[in-house]
Design a protein around this motif. Sequence first.
Motif, mmCIF file in Angstrom:
data_model
loop_
_atom_site.group_PDB
_atom_site.id
_atom_site.type_symbol
_atom_site.label_atom_id
_atom_site.label_comp_id
_atom_site.label_asym_id
_atom_site.label_seq_id
_atom_site.Cartn_x
_atom_site.Cartn_y
_atom_site.Cartn_z
ATOM 1 N N GLN A 89 0.830 -1.205 0.000
ATOM 2 C CA GLN A 89 0.000 0.000 0.000
ATOM 3 C C GLN A 89 0.869 1.262 0.000
ATOM 4 O O GLN A 89 0.572 2.231 -0.713
ATOM 5 N N ILE A 90 1.943 1.247 0.761
ATOM 6 C CA ILE A 90 2.839 2.404 0.799
ATOM 7 C C ILE A 90 3.561 2.555 -0.540
ATOM 8 O O ILE A 90 3.792 3.674 -1.010
ATOM 9 N N VAL A 91 3.890 1.438 -1.168
ATOM 10 C CA VAL A 91 4.500 1.487 -2.503
ATOM 11 C C VAL A 91 3.527 2.127 -3.493
ATOM 12 O O VAL A 91 3.903 2.982 -4.306
ATOM 13 N N LEU A 92 2.259 1.722 -3.411
ATOM 14 C CA LEU A 92 1.238 2.320 -4.274
ATOM 15 C C LEU A 92 1.113 3.816 -3.987
ATOM 16 O O LEU A 92 1.013 4.634 -4.914
ATOM 17 N N GLY A 93 1.136 4.175 -2.719
ATOM 18 C CA GLY A 93 1.063 5.592 -2.354
ATOM 19 C C GLY A 93 2.228 6.389 -2.901
ATOM 20 O O GLY A 93 2.063 7.539 -3.331
ATOM 21 N N GLU A 94 3.407 5.778 -2.920
ATOM 22 C CA GLU A 94 4.578 6.439 -3.494
ATOM 23 C C GLU A 94 4.402 6.647 -4.995
ATOM 24 O O GLU A 94 4.785 7.686 -5.541
ATOM 25 N N LYS A 95 3.805 5.668 -5.662
ATOM 26 C CA LYS A 95 3.543 5.816 -7.097
ATOM 27 C C LYS A 95 2.553 6.947 -7.359
ATOM 28 O O LYS A 95 2.721 7.737 -8.298
ATOM 29 N N VAL A 96 1.512 7.021 -6.531
ATOM 30 C CA VAL A 96 0.520 8.091 -6.685
ATOM 31 C C VAL A 96 1.176 9.448 -6.431
ATOM 32 O O VAL A 96 0.956 10.409 -7.173
ATOM 33 N N PHE A 97 1.999 9.514 -5.393
ATOM 34 C CA PHE A 97 2.722 10.759 -5.100
ATOM 35 C C PHE A 97 3.610 11.140 -6.278
ATOM 36 O O PHE A 97 3.640 12.308 -6.693
ATOM 37 N N ARG A 98 4.309 10.176 -6.822
ATOM 38 C CA ARG A 98 5.221 10.442 -7.940
ATOM 39 C C ARG A 98 4.469 10.969 -9.157
ATOM 40 O O ARG A 98 4.916 11.899 -9.825
ATOM 41 N N PHE A 99 3.301 10.395 -9.422
ATOM 42 C CA PHE A 99 2.545 10.762 -10.618
ATOM 43 C C PHE A 99 1.774 12.069 -10.455
ATOM 44 O O PHE A 99 1.758 12.911 -11.354
ATOM 45 N N GLN A 100 1.149 12.257 -9.300
ATOM 46 C CA GLN A 100 0.234 13.391 -9.143
ATOM 47 C C GLN A 100 0.808 14.569 -8.367
ATOM 48 O O GLN A 100 0.316 15.692 -8.514
ATOM 49 N N CYS A 101 1.815 14.339 -7.550
ATOM 50 C CA CYS A 101 2.250 15.388 -6.618
ATOM 51 C C CYS A 101 3.682 15.867 -6.827
ATOM 52 O O CYS A 101 3.986 17.041 -6.575
ATOM 53 N N SER A 102 4.565 14.965 -7.261
ATOM 54 C CA SER A 102 6.002 15.251 -7.173
ATOM 55 C C SER A 102 6.476 16.339 -8.125
ATOM 56 O O SER A 102 7.588 16.841 -7.970
ATOM 57 N N ILE A 103 5.666 16.715 -9.104
ATOM 58 C CA ILE A 103 6.099 17.772 -10.013
ATOM 59 C C ILE A 103 6.207 19.115 -9.288
ATOM 60 O O ILE A 103 6.997 19.983 -9.664
ATOM 61 N N CYS A 104 5.431 19.287 -8.210
ATOM 62 C CA CYS A 104 5.462 20.539 -7.440
ATOM 63 C C CYS A 104 5.909 20.338 -5.993
ATOM 64 O O CYS A 104 6.331 21.299 -5.346
ATOM 65 N N HIS A 105 5.770 19.127 -5.484
ATOM 66 C CA HIS A 105 5.997 18.883 -4.061
ATOM 67 C C HIS A 105 7.084 17.842 -3.839
ATOM 68 O O HIS A 105 7.328 16.983 -4.686
ATOM 69 N N THR A 106 7.709 17.936 -2.680
ATOM 70 C CA THR A 106 8.516 16.841 -2.158
ATOM 71 C C THR A 106 7.735 16.230 -0.997
ATOM 72 O O THR A 106 6.681 16.738 -0.611
ATOM 73 N N MET A 107 8.266 15.167 -0.433
ATOM 74 C CA MET A 107 7.599 14.604 0.733
ATOM 75 C C MET A 107 8.051 15.297 2.013
ATOM 76 O O MET A 107 7.243 15.617 2.881
ATOM 77 N N LYS A 108 9.360 15.591 2.096
ATOM 78 C CA LYS A 108 9.895 16.163 3.329
ATOM 79 C C LYS A 108 10.558 17.524 3.141
ATOM 80 O O LYS A 108 10.729 18.263 4.098
ATOM 81 N N GLY A 109 10.975 17.854 1.924
ATOM 82 C CA GLY A 109 11.771 19.056 1.708
ATOM 83 C C GLY A 109 10.945 20.265 1.325
ATOM 84 O O GLY A 109 9.926 20.576 1.951
ATOM 85 N N ALA A 110 11.393 20.962 0.271
ATOM 86 C CA ALA A 110 10.721 22.185 -0.174
ATOM 87 C C ALA A 110 9.295 21.881 -0.614
ATOM 88 O O ALA A 110 9.054 20.940 -1.366
ATOM 89 N N ASN A 111 8.368 22.690 -0.109
ATOM 90 C CA ASN A 111 6.946 22.493 -0.424
ATOM 91 C C ASN A 111 6.507 21.073 -0.078
ATOM 92 O O ASN A 111 5.708 20.456 -0.785
ATOM 93 N N GLY A 112 7.030 20.552 1.021
ATOM 94 C CA GLY A 112 6.838 19.154 1.391
ATOM 95 C C GLY A 112 5.448 18.847 1.916
ATOM 96 O O GLY A 112 4.886 19.601 2.719
ATOM 97 N N LEU A 113 4.902 17.721 1.477
ATOM 98 C CA LEU A 113 3.569 17.320 1.928
ATOM 99 C C LEU A 113 3.543 17.025 3.422
ATOM 100 O O LEU A 113 2.537 17.263 4.090
ATOM 101 N N GLU A 114 4.644 16.505 3.921
ATOM 102 C CA GLU A 114 4.688 16.190 5.349
ATOM 103 C C GLU A 114 4.463 17.448 6.184
ATOM 104 O O GLU A 114 3.771 17.417 7.204
ATOM 105 N N HIS A 115 5.024 18.552 5.741
ATOM 106 C CA HIS A 115 4.844 19.815 6.464
ATOM 107 C C HIS A 115 3.473 20.422 6.177
ATOM 108 O O HIS A 115 2.772 20.869 7.095
ATOM 109 N N LEU A 116 3.071 20.429 4.916
ATOM 110 C CA LEU A 116 1.814 21.077 4.532
ATOM 111 C C LEU A 116 0.597 20.405 5.164
ATOM 112 O O LEU A 116 -0.423 21.052 5.404
#
Length: 326
Positions: free
Chosen positions: A215-242
């Motif tokens: 499930q986490i692997v799938l979530g990483e794929k979704v993040f990569r496809f839909q989110c990663s063009i503008c966001h990181t997970m932990k860094g600049a504009n990171g989802l973890e912070h937002l």
Amino acid sequence: GILAFQLTPGGWHEDNSALWAGFFNPTFFPTLLFRTVTCMVIASLAACVVINAMPGLQREDRRRLILRCAHFMVTIVLMPVFGLWFLAMIPADSRSWVMGGSITMTMFANIAIGATLLIGGYAVIGLFMQRLYINGATATLLLALAFGATAGGEFVREGVRKPFTIRKELYSNSITAKNHDDPTAKGSVAYLRKHGSVSADPYPVRNAEKYPNDQIVLGEKVFRFQCSICHTMKGANGLEHLTGAWDEDMLRKNIAKLQQLKTFMPPFSGTPTELEALVQRILWSSEGEPDTWEPTDDPAVLASIQKWLDEAGTAPGWPKSLAKSK
């Protein structure tokens, strides 16, 4: 014309074939003229820096050359005209970001305007009217100010295009915006919500062995496809912070209704299972990426996500006050 086209595709948008209608779009000429003046001013200031750095020139020779450059700088008085023209031609929702809808964009716009006024005042009053001499330090400072104003303007220009890369055609994450509610249109939001956004993704996740479950692997794929063009997970504009202040259910609902939560964001384009996987990916990261993580598969949770997705719809999140002008 490509940058102006992305914001205002003009007649090209109707059938995607009118090339010249797209090129000579509503913001083409104000953008072209504004950028031309910008280039003239920056080139003039750069020339002033170079003139002051040239060895062997007497002060009077430098002064004459600098005053020649000032003629190009005076074109800065046209910037307000071209800027207001551009502002009038962009869509109402885009204009609203600059006019206070987004404090960040409003702030950067004001910084750019303020810096331009300072440069313009010095150029017109000091150099052109009073024919003052400008030394290397002052020229360098004004040049840096001009670059800062340009950077602020470019930030605003990029920002007012959101949530699109090409208005009404392509979202900022490269998902098709046109025919968003047609489940048979491959690549549309409705299609991806029915068939999944990464169900046909052939590319494996990097370092997949570090993720605790599929499930986490799938979530990483979704993040990569839909989110990663503008966001990181932990860094600049990171989802973890937002999303750090959101609980689990809030994460689910807010992502499902993302375009309504923040209208400069594209709608979530995937199945409830994919959305839940993304939620778990974010939570797993927020908890420090532990070695074990219990997958979630509660049908009631998925049903709630589907309900929220249906309520949000597939269209962009136009502000209600601007819905008629979209």
